[in-house]
Design a protein around this motif. Structure first.
Motif, PDB file in Angstrom:
ATOM      1  N   PRO A 175     -79.409 109.633 -28.211  1.00 64.22           N
ATOM      2  CA  PRO A 175     -79.184 109.365 -29.592  1.00 64.22           C
ATOM      3  C   PRO A 175     -80.574 108.623 -30.149  1.00 64.22           C
ATOM      4  CG  PRO A 175     -77.152 108.366 -28.357  1.00 64.22           C
ATOM      5  CD  PRO A 175     -78.096 108.897 -27.376  1.00 64.22           C
ATOM      6  N   ARG A 176     -81.186 107.982 -29.316  1.00 65.73           N
ATOM      7  CA  ARG A 176     -82.479 107.240 -29.515  1.00 65.73           C
ATOM      8  C   ARG A 176     -83.614 108.422 -29.758  1.00 65.73           C
ATOM      9  NH1 ARG A 176     -83.891 102.871 -25.697  1.00 65.73           N
ATOM     10  NH2 ARG A 176     -85.489 102.361 -27.160  1.00 65.73           N
TER      11      ARG A 176
ATOM     12  N   ALA B 288     -85.812 112.504 -36.046  1.00 67.45           N
ATOM     13  CA  ALA B 288     -85.650 112.248 -37.351  1.00 67.45           C
ATOM     14  C   ALA B 288     -86.605 111.476 -38.203  1.00 67.45           C
ATOM     15  CB  ALA B 288     -84.059 111.729 -37.709  1.00 67.45           C
ATOM     16  N   ARG B 289     -87.053 110.560 -37.665  1.00 67.48           N
ATOM     17  CA  ARG B 289     -88.119 109.608 -38.041  1.00 67.48           C
ATOM     18  C   ARG B 289     -89.655 110.118 -38.110  1.00 67.48           C
ATOM     19  NH1 ARG B 289     -86.198 106.025 -34.551  1.00 67.48           N
ATOM     20  NH2 ARG B 289     -88.150 106.034 -33.425  1.00 67.48           N
ATOM     21  N   GLN B 290     -89.812 110.965 -36.881  1.00 64.66           N
ATOM     22  CA  GLN B 290     -91.121 111.407 -36.803  1.00 64.66           C
ATOM     23  C   GLN B 290     -91.745 112.525 -37.965  1.00 64.66           C
ATOM     24  OE1 GLN B 290     -90.285 114.473 -33.301  1.00 64.66           O
ATOM     25  NE2 GLN B 290     -92.493 114.116 -33.535  1.00 64.66           N
TER      26      GLN B 290
ATOM     27  N   ALA C 233     -91.318 116.448 -46.782  1.00 66.63           N
ATOM     28  CA  ALA C 233     -90.107 116.869 -47.376  1.00 66.63           C
ATOM     29  C   ALA C 233     -89.323 117.777 -46.339  1.00 66.63           C
ATOM     30  CB  ALA C 233     -90.393 117.342 -48.582  1.00 66.63           C
ATOM     31  N   GLY C 234     -87.877 117.781 -46.794  1.00 65.41           N
ATOM     32  CA  GLY C 234     -87.258 118.842 -45.884  1.00 65.41           C
ATOM     33  C   GLY C 234     -87.655 120.293 -45.568  1.00 65.41           C
TER      34      GLY C 234
END
Length: 142
Positions: free
Chosen positions: A110-111, A117-119, A124-125
């Protein structure tokens, strides 16, 4: 040519920065990123209890230059993986994660997913998707 060089340098810088951050996350559970990737292969195998051939672990590693046998040796010494006889090939061995290896993998995953997700938070998506496609094209062709 300057643009190509700039792209090259930025890709290397991004890869190095990302790997440093992944190593830091993995250190929290006492493993290296390479060991985590090996545990990924072992823990997510079709039948993790049966083990996987050493060659399958090698195929799952991101760094093809790595020495899989020594990597598994280190995991085994740390109590995170174990070797088993291969019933289909008496010359070969299977490798599986121990309960402790599975615990560390489950704690880290999970980490690492949060890191991923943060990187890309500066993009934008649609830009992330475009980047994925461009990198795949650069690596593997059209």
């Amino acid at each position: 040519m300057q643009v190509a060089r700039d792209v090259h340098i930025n890709v290397l810088l991004l890869a190095n920065r990302s790997l440093e951050q992944l190593e830091e996350i993995c250190r929290s559970e006492g493993v290296t990123h390479s060991q985590y990737v090996a545990l990924w292969t072992l823990c997510l195998a079709d039948d993790p209890d049966a083990g996987v051939p050493l060659g399958s672990v090698a195929d799952g590693l991101l760094n093809r230059a790595s020495d899989t046998t020594r990597l598994i040796d280190r995991l085994e010494r740390a109590g995170l993986a174990e070797r088993l006889p291969n019933p289909a090939d008496r010359r070969g061995v299977l490798v599986r994660a121990t309960e402790e290896g599975r615990r560390r993998f489950a704690a880290l995953t999970p980490r690492i997913q949060e890191f991923h997700a943060r990187q890309w938070s500066n993009l934008a998506g649609r830009e992330v998707e475009d980047l994925r496609k461009l990198l795949a094209k650069a690596l593997w062709g059209g």
